[in-house]
Scaffold this motif. Structure first.
Motif, short mmCIF file in Angstrom:
data_model
loop_
_atom_site.label_atom_id
_atom_site.label_comp_id
_atom_site.label_asym_id
_atom_site.label_seq_id
_atom_site.Cartn_x
_atom_site.Cartn_y
_atom_site.Cartn_z
N PHE A 73 44.93 38.80 -0.02
CA PHE A 73 43.67 38.64 -0.81
C PHE A 73 43.59 37.05 -0.62
CE2 PHE A 73 41.27 37.65 -4.86
CZ PHE A 73 39.93 37.47 -4.14
N TYR A 74 42.68 36.57 -0.12
CA TYR A 74 42.40 35.17 0.32
C TYR A 74 41.28 34.63 -0.20
CZ TYR A 74 41.94 30.67 3.08
OH TYR A 74 41.90 29.32 3.41
N ASP A 75 41.34 33.99 -1.55
CA ASP A 75 40.01 33.77 -2.28
C ASP A 75 39.45 32.45 -2.00
OD1 ASP A 75 38.25 33.30 -4.28
OD2 ASP A 75 39.75 33.90 -5.92
N ILE A 76 38.35 32.72 -1.09
CA ILE A 76 37.63 31.29 -0.55
C ILE A 76 36.81 30.81 -1.73
CG2 ILE A 76 37.84 32.01 1.60
CD1 ILE A 76 35.07 32.73 1.57
N ASP A 77 36.16 31.63 -2.75
CA ASP A 77 35.61 30.89 -3.92
C ASP A 77 36.26 29.96 -4.43
OD1 ASP A 77 33.61 32.55 -2.99
OD2 ASP A 77 33.96 34.16 -4.45
N MET A 78 37.37 30.18 -4.92
CA MET A 78 38.33 29.28 -5.83
C MET A 78 38.79 28.48 -4.76
SD MET A 78 37.86 30.45 -8.66
CE MET A 78 39.05 29.74 -9.64
N LEU A 79 39.15 28.25 -3.54
CA LEU A 79 39.91 27.19 -2.84
C LEU A 79 38.84 26.70 -2.14
CD1 LEU A 79 42.69 29.69 -1.50
CD2 LEU A 79 42.92 28.11 -3.35
N TYR A 80 37.76 26.82 -1.82
CA TYR A 80 36.72 26.18 -0.94
C TYR A 80 37.39 25.61 0.25
CZ TYR A 80 33.58 26.35 -5.00
OH TYR A 80 32.57 26.76 -5.92
N PRO A 81 38.07 26.49 1.19
CA PRO A 81 38.55 25.95 2.26
C PRO A 81 37.68 25.34 3.16
CG PRO A 81 38.72 28.29 2.35
CD PRO A 81 37.97 28.04 1.09
N ASN A 82 38.18 24.69 4.02
CA ASN A 82 37.20 23.98 5.05
C ASN A 82 37.83 24.79 6.40
OD1 ASN A 82 39.65 22.77 6.30
ND2 ASN A 82 39.11 20.83 5.41
N ASP A 83 37.05 24.59 7.54
CA ASP A 83 37.41 25.33 8.70
C ASP A 83 38.84 25.30 9.23
OD1 ASP A 83 34.57 25.52 8.48
OD2 ASP A 83 34.45 25.15 10.62
N GLU A 84 39.39 24.05 8.97
CA GLU A 84 40.73 23.91 9.24
C GLU A 84 41.93 24.79 8.28
OE1 GLU A 84 42.34 22.34 12.03
OE2 GLU A 84 40.14 22.39 12.51
N ASP A 85 41.53 24.81 7.03
CA ASP A 85 42.35 25.58 6.07
C ASP A 85 42.29 26.95 6.59
OD1 ASP A 85 42.98 23.24 4.76
OD2 ASP A 85 41.12 23.74 3.40
N ILE A 86 41.07 27.42 6.84
CA ILE A 86 40.88 28.84 7.31
C ILE A 86 41.54 29.14 8.73
CG2 ILE A 86 38.98 30.67 7.86
CD1 ILE A 86 37.07 28.82 6.07
N LYS A 87 41.53 28.42 9.57
CA LYS A 87 42.15 28.55 11.01
C LYS A 87 43.62 28.64 10.55
CE LYS A 87 39.44 26.22 14.16
NZ LYS A 87 38.72 24.92 14.09
N LYS A 88 44.06 27.75 9.64
CA LYS A 88 45.58 27.63 9.60
C LYS A 88 45.92 29.19 8.67
CE LYS A 88 48.86 24.64 7.32
NZ LYS A 88 49.71 25.62 6.30
N TYR A 89 45.09 29.56 7.96
CA TYR A 89 45.54 30.54 7.31
C TYR A 89 45.38 31.99 8.15
CZ TYR A 89 45.48 34.68 3.97
OH TYR A 89 45.79 35.71 3.27
N PHE A 90 44.59 32.03 8.84
CA PHE A 90 44.65 33.29 9.83
C PHE A 90 45.37 33.04 10.88
CE2 PHE A 90 40.96 34.03 7.22
CZ PHE A 90 41.04 35.73 6.92
N THR A 91 45.98 32.10 11.27
CA THR A 91 46.98 31.62 12.42
C THR A 91 48.25 32.06 11.79
OG1 THR A 91 45.64 30.05 13.26
CG2 THR A 91 47.87 29.87 14.04
N GLU A 92 48.54 31.97 10.70
CA GLU A 92 49.86 32.25 10.07
C GLU A 92 49.88 33.75 9.45
OE1 GLU A 92 50.21 29.52 6.68
OE2 GLU A 92 50.45 27.67 8.31
N ASN A 93 48.50 34.24 9.34
CA ASN A 93 48.33 35.99 8.85
C ASN A 93 47.48 36.33 9.78
OD1 ASN A 93 49.83 35.36 6.02
ND2 ASN A 93 48.30 33.71 6.09
N LYS A 94 48.10 36.59 10.97
CA LYS A 94 47.00 37.31 11.94
C LYS A 94 46.86 38.80 11.44
CE LYS A 94 47.20 34.66 15.92
NZ LYS A 94 48.23 33.69 15.60
N ALA A 95 45.64 39.02 11.45
CA ALA A 95 45.39 40.27 10.77
C ALA A 95 44.74 41.49 11.80
CB ALA A 95 44.27 40.02 9.78
N ASP A 96 45.07 42.49 11.71
CA ASP A 96 44.33 43.57 12.60
C ASP A 96 42.81 43.77 11.99
OD1 ASP A 96 46.33 44.06 14.28
OD2 ASP A 96 47.49 45.13 12.81
N VAL A 97 42.78 43.85 10.64
CA VAL A 97 41.38 44.15 10.04
C VAL A 97 41.16 43.05 8.89
CG1 VAL A 97 40.16 45.79 8.70
CG2 VAL A 97 41.72 46.64 10.35
#
Length: 167
Positions: A26-50
Motif C-alpha cells: 500500500f503506497y499512501d500518496i495522500d499522506m506522502l504527497y510524492p512528486n513524480d521522481e518519488d513515484i518513479k523511484k517507488y515503482f522502479t523498486e517495486n515493479k508491479a504486475d497489477v
C-alpha cells in the motif's frame, strides 16, 4: 457517509491476502504527497504486475492520469486498475488515461478476480488479454479492441460477515 478510504484499502488488502495474494503493498500518496521522481523511484523498486488506484474523490482524475502514465513508463505491461467514486466516469478514464480496468461498485470480489485473471494471464505468456475471460469478472469496465466500453454488470456485494474491521 462512506467508509474512510484508508480503512477501505486496509480491508481490501486483508481480503486480498485471505484469498491467496499476500504480496500486496500500500503506497499512501495522500499522506506522502510524492512528486513524480518519488513515484518513479517507488515503482522502479517495486515493479508491479497489477496496480490498483483508489480514486475516492472526483478531483483525483488528474492524479490518476499522472500516476498511470508514470507507472506505464516504468513497466508498460503493468495492469492498472482504478476504483472509487471516479469510476462513474469509467468511459473517460479508460479512454483518456492509461488505466486498463475500472472497478465499479464494491471492489473486493472484483479485485481478487482481477488478480487471479492476471496471474493466469502471466502464466500463458501471451501479450494480449483475453477480454471475454476478463469480462466474466463482475463489476468491471474495460475498453475492448473495437474501442467500445464494456461493463460486466454489477458484482455481488460482500456480505458483512466477510468484512473484518480493525478495531
Amino acid at each position: 457517509a462512506g467508509m474512510d478510504p484508508k480503512l477501505a484499502i486496509t480491508q481490501l488488502n486483508l481480503w486480498t491476502e485471505k484469498n491467496g495474494f499476500p504480496s500486496c503493498k500500500f503506497y499512501d500518496i495522500d499522506m506522502l504527497y510524492p512528486n513524480d521522481e518519488d513515484i518513479k523511484k517507488y515503482f522502479t523498486e517495486n515493479k508491479a504486475d497489477v496496480v490498483g488506484l483508489s480514486a475516492v474523490v472526483s478531483t483525483s482524475y488528474m492524479q490518476v492520469k499522472r500516476l498511470a502514465r508514470i507507472i506505464k513508463k516504468i513497466k508498460k505491461n503493468t495492469l492498472i486498475v482504478c476504483g472509487g467514486y471516479l469510476t462513474a466516469a469509467a468511459n473517460t478514464i479508460l479512454k483518456k488515461t492509461e488505466v486498463d480496468i475500472c472497478v465499479v461498485g464494491d471492489g473486493e470480489i472484483a479485485w481478487v478476480g482481477i488478480l487471479k485473471f492476471m496471474k493466469e494471464h502471466l502464466e500463458t505468456g501471451r501479450n494480449k488479454f483475453d477480454i471475454d475471460k476478463l469480462l466474466k469478472i463482475k463489476g468491471i469496465a474495460v475498453i475492448d479492441e473495437d474501442k467500445n466500453l464494456k461493463f460486466s454488470g454489477y458484482g455481488q456485494t460482500l456480505a458483512s460477515c466477510h468484512m473484518s474491521f480493525a478495531s
